[in-house]
Design a protein around this motif. Structure first.
Motif, short mmCIF file in Angstrom:
data_model
loop_
_atom_site.label_atom_id
_atom_site.label_comp_id
_atom_site.label_asym_id
_atom_site.label_seq_id
_atom_site.Cartn_x
_atom_site.Cartn_y
_atom_site.Cartn_z
N GLU A 238 -1.12 8.67 -3.00
CA GLU A 238 -1.54 9.70 -3.96
C GLU A 238 -0.77 11.00 -3.77
OE1 GLU A 238 -5.72 11.56 -4.38
OE2 GLU A 238 -5.78 9.62 -5.39
N ALA B 215 -10.26 2.81 -8.83
CA ALA B 215 -10.40 2.63 -7.38
C ALA B 215 -11.85 2.37 -6.97
CB ALA B 215 -9.87 3.87 -6.66
N ASP C 17 -4.43 -6.94 -5.90
CA ASP C 17 -4.70 -6.16 -4.68
C ASP C 17 -5.94 -6.69 -3.97
OD1 ASP C 17 -2.56 -4.42 -5.09
OD2 ASP C 17 -3.74 -3.09 -6.35
N ILE D 113 -6.79 -0.24 -8.84
CA ILE D 113 -6.72 -1.42 -7.96
C ILE D 113 -6.70 -2.66 -8.84
CG2 ILE D 113 -7.93 -2.77 -6.21
CD1 ILE D 113 -9.07 -0.19 -5.09
N ASP E 186 0.81 -1.21 0.00
CA ASP E 186 0.00 0.00 0.00
C ASP E 186 0.85 1.26 0.00
OD1 ASP E 186 -2.22 -1.55 0.01
OD2 ASP E 186 -2.79 -1.18 2.09
N SER F 25 1.43 3.20 -3.34
CA SER F 25 0.34 3.81 -4.10
C SER F 25 -0.14 5.10 -3.46
CB SER F 25 -0.82 2.82 -4.23
OG SER F 25 -1.27 2.43 -2.95
N LYS G 80 -5.52 4.99 -3.79
CA LYS G 80 -5.12 4.34 -5.04
C LYS G 80 -5.87 4.95 -6.22
CE LYS G 80 -3.83 -0.28 -3.38
NZ LYS G 80 -2.67 -0.51 -4.22
#
Length: 616
Positions: free
Chosen positions: A325, A525, A489, A485, A320, A323, A482
Motif C-alpha cells: 500500500e 480486503a 490469493d 484480494i 505479496d 500489493s 491489500k
C-alpha cells in the motif's frame, strides 16, 4: 582507432544485438580510458555498458553502470546526463523488482525533464512508471501512462524508441483480454505481428524475439499448443546465441510451464532449473512468483512436500510484495506532482496567449486613438472581462479547496476502516492466543511444583502455539497491505496453510484442496479476510475435534455464487445438542457481514460439512 570511435562502434554493435563483440571493445579501451581525464568518454563508457548489461538481462550490472555514469554527471553538474541516467537506473530497478526505488529515481528524472523541457526523456520516464503499475497489476493506469509515452515518442518521430512502448501496450491488451474482453487478445496478436515486422526492418533482434515470445503466449491461449511450443523453442535457442538473458529466461520459464501442463515433468524441471538462477538474480517479482509456483507444483507431484512448501512460501512472499500500500501511495503522489506540472505549463501557455492578445489590443488602440467612443467601449469590455475572470478564479480556488478537503476526509475514512479491521483481527485472534500463552506459562510454573506435566512437553506446546500466533499476525498484515484480494490469493494462502499442516500431521490425517481455476473473482480486503478466516476456523475445528482421517477443502463457481466447502470424515456431532461456541458464532458473524450464507451439517460417525455461499 580513437577511443571515441571505438565506443561509437560498440554502441552500434549493441543495437545489432552483437553483445559479445561490444563487450570485447569495452574491455579493450578500459586501460586507455583510465590514463586520460575525459568526462564525455567516461560517462559514455559507463552508460553504454549499462545498456549492454540491460539488453543482456543483467539488470544488477546495468544499474551499477548507470549509477557510475550518473555520479560522473553529478560531479560535473551535467543535468541532461543526470536526467538520462536516472531514467535508466529507474528502469533497471523496476526489472530487478525494486519498485519503490524505481519510483523515487523516476520522480527525480521527470522533474529534470520538465525543467529542461526534454520531451524524449519525459516519454521514457512515463514508460518506466507504466512498467511499475504493470508489474503491480494496475493495468488501466499502466495503459494510460504507456499511451502518453508513445504519443510523445511518435510526435518526435522516434519509431525505434516507440517499439518498446508498443510491446508494453500490446502486453496490457493481452492481460485485459484474459480478464475482461477476449476480443483484445486478437488485437494484441495483430500488434505483436506489426511490431515483429517493424523490428525486422529496423534490425532489432531483441525486439523481434520479444514479439515472437509474446505471440506464442497467444497461440497457447487460442489452443494451438504445438505452434506455441515451436516458437518458444526457437526463441530459446536464438536468445541463447545472442546471450540475451532477459528473453532467454522468459522463454525457459514458458517452456517449463508448458511441459508441466503437458505432464512431462522431467523436461519441465530441466527448463525451470535453467530459468531459476537467472530469474532470482535479475527479474521482476511477477516472474519470480510464477517460477516458484510451478516449482512448488513440480515438487508436490514428486512427493517432496518440504521443497514444495518452501517454494510455495517464496511464491506467496513474491506475490505479496506487489500489493504494498505504501508503494501505491508513493506512485499516486508522484502522478499528482506530474499532473500539477502539466497544468502549470498549460497556465504558462495561456498567459503567453493572453499577453499576445493584449499586445494586439494595444496596437488596435493606437490606430483608433481618435475614436473616443471606441476607446471607452474597449476599456469597459476589458474591465468586464477582468471582473468575470476574477470571479471565475475565485470559484476555481474554492473548488480546489473543496476537493482537497474531500480528499483529506476520504483518507481519514480509509485510515479509520483500516484501524478497525486491524483492531478486530488482533483482538479476535492474536489477543486470545497471547492470553493463552500467559496462562500456559503460569500453569507451567505451578505444574513444576506439583510434578505434573514435564517442562519439555509444555514448552513444546507453547512453541507450537507461538508459531500459530505469528501465522495469525502475518495473515492480518497480508490483508492490511491489500486493497483487493482475489480468489487466487485466498487459494494460495490456503494451500500454504494446508502444506504446513500436512508436514506436521505425521500422517495421522490428510488435508486436500480442490480449487476451481481461472474464476477471476475479486473481493475487497475485508471480505477476503472474512473468507480466509472462515476456512481457517473450519479446518482448525476439524483437526481439533473431528478425529478425521481426511479433510477436503473445495471451491467452485455456481451461477452467480462462489461456493466454498470444508468436508471431513470424522466423528461428527449433533447440531441440535451442540451449543454454538465462539468459533462457530464468529464464522456466522463473518458470513453475515458479507451478506453470505454459512450452512453447517453434521452426522454422527460420518463427518461434518461446512458450506459458505457468497453472492458474486
Amino acid at each position: 582507432m580513437s577511443i571515441a570511435s571505438e565506443l561509437d562502434k560498440a554502441q552500434k554493435l549493441i543495437g545489432q544485438s552483437k553483445y559479445k563483440d561490444a563487450q570485447a571493445i569495452y574491455d579493450r579501451v578500459q586501460p586507455s580510458l583510465e590514463r586520460i581525464s575525459s568526462y564525455d568518454l567516461t560517462v559514455k563508457y559507463y552508460g553504454d555498458q549499462g545498456i549492454l548489461n540491460f539488453y543482456q538481462g543483467d539488470f544488477t550490472g546495468a544499474f551499477s553502470k548507470f549509477e557510475m555514469a550518473y555520479e560522473q554527471a553529478v560531479d560535473n553538474k551535467h543535468e541532461i546526463d543526470q536526467m538520462r541516467y536516472l531514467n535508466n537506473m529507474g528502469a533497471a530497478m523496476t526489472y530487478k523488482g525494486d519498485l519503490k526505488g524505481s519510483v523515487s529515481v523516476q520522480e527525480k528524472s521527470i522533474t529534470l525533464a520538465k525543467k529542461l523541457n526534454d520531451t524524449l526523456q519525459l516519454s521514457k520516464s512515463l514508460n518506466n512508471l507504466g512498467l511499475v503499475y504493470d508489474e503491480m497489476g494496475e493495468l488501466d493506469r499502466a495503459l494510460g501512462l504507456y499511451e502518453k509515452a508513445i504519443k510523445l515518442k511518435l510526435t518526435l518521430g522516434l519509431k525505434e524508441e516507440a517499439l518498446t512502448t508498443r510491446l508494453n501496450i500490446a502486453g496490457i491488451k493481452l492481460a485485459l483480454g484474459k480478464k475482461k474482453d477476449s476480443s483484445l487478445i486478437q488485437s494484441a496478436l495483430y500488434e505483436y505481428q506489426q511490431i515483429l515486422k517493424d523490428a525486422q526492418e529496423l534490425d532489432k533482434p531483441k525486439t523481434t524475439l520479444q514479439a515472437l515470445n509474446n505471440s506464442a503466449i497467444i497461440y497457447k491461449i487460442q489452443g494451438d499448443t504445438a505452434r506455441a511450443m515451436s516458437v518458444y523453442k526457437d526463441v530459446f535457442k536464438k536468445a541463447e546465441l545472442l546471450k540475451d538473458d532477459e528473453v532467454y529466461r522468459v522463454a525457459a520459464l514458458n517452456l517449463g510451464i508448458n511441459y508441466y501442463q503437458k505432464h512431462e515433468d522431467d523436461i519441465a524441471a530441466k527448463y525451470l532449473f535453467i530459468a531459476e538462477p537467472i530469474i532470482e538474480s535479475n527479474s521482476m517479482p511477477t516472474e519470480r512468483a510464477k517460477l516458484y509456483k510451478y516449482l512448488s507444483y513440480l515438487y508436490k507431484a514428486q512427493g517432496n512436500d518440504d521443497k514444495a512448501y518452501s517454494y510455495l512460501e517464496s511464491y506467496t512472499l513474491a506475490k505479496d510484495s506487489l500489493s504494498n500500500e505504501l508503494l501505491q501511495d508513493k506512485i499516486a503522489n508522484f502522478e499528482i506532482k506530474y499532473s500539477t506540472a502539466e497544468k502549470e505549463q498549460e497556465i504558462l501557455k495561456q498567459r503567453a496567449t493572453l499577453a499576445e492578445k493584449a499586445l494586439e489590443i494595444q496596437k488596435s488602440n493606437q490606430v483608433i486613438t481618435l475614436v473616443s467612443v471606441g476607446a471607452v467601449f474597449i476599456f469597459l469590455l476589458g474591465l468586464l472581462f477582468y471582473r468575470q475572470q476574477k470571479i471565475k478564479n475565485a470559484q476555481l480556488t474554492k473548488e480546489k479547496e473543496l476537493e482537497k478537503a474531500m480528499a483529506q476526509i476520504e483518507i481519514q475514512n480509509k485510515l479509520q476502516e483500516q484501524r478497525l479491521r486491524i483492531s478486530r483481527d488482533l483482538h479476535d485472534n492474536i489477543g486470545s492466543q497471547l492470553t493463552f500463552l500467559i496462562s500456559s506459562i503460569d500453569n507451567l510454573n505451578y505444574g513444576q511444583k506439583l510434578g505434573r506435566q514435564t517442562t519439555s512437553e509444555k514448552l513444546s506446546e507453547l512453541s507450537n502455539y507461538t508459531r500459530t500466533t505469528i501465522d495469525e499476525l502475518r495473515d492480518t498484515i497480508w490483508a492490511m497491505n491489500k486493497n483487493n484480494i482475489s480468489i487466487d490469493d485466498i487459494h494460495d494462502r490456503t494451500n500454504t496453510m494446508v502444506a504446513k499442516i500436512n508436514i506436521n500431521s505425521q500422517d495421522s490425517f490428510l488435508v486436500e484442496t480442490q480449487f476451481e481455476e481461472n474464476m477471476n473473482i475479486t473481493f475487497n480486503a475485508i471480505q477476503g479476510m472474512h473468507i480466509f478466516r472462515i476456512i481457517q476456523e473450519s479446518l482448525n475445528n476439524a483437526i481439533k475435534y473431528a478425529q478425521a482421517h481426511l479433510i477436503l477443502i473445495k471451491s467452485a463457481k455456481e451461477e452467480n455464487n462462489l461456493i466454498i466447502t470444508i468436508i471431513d470424515n470424522g466423528k461428527g456431532f449433533d447440531i441440535e445438542q451442540q451449543s454454538l461456541g465462539n468459533g462457530l458464532k464468529n464464522m456466522q458473524d463473518r458470513a453475515s457481514m458479507m451478506e453470505s450464507n454459512l450452512e453447517i451439517t453434521s452426522t454422527l460417525q460420518e463427518g461434518t460439512h461446512v458450506a459458505l455461499t457468497i453472492p458474486i
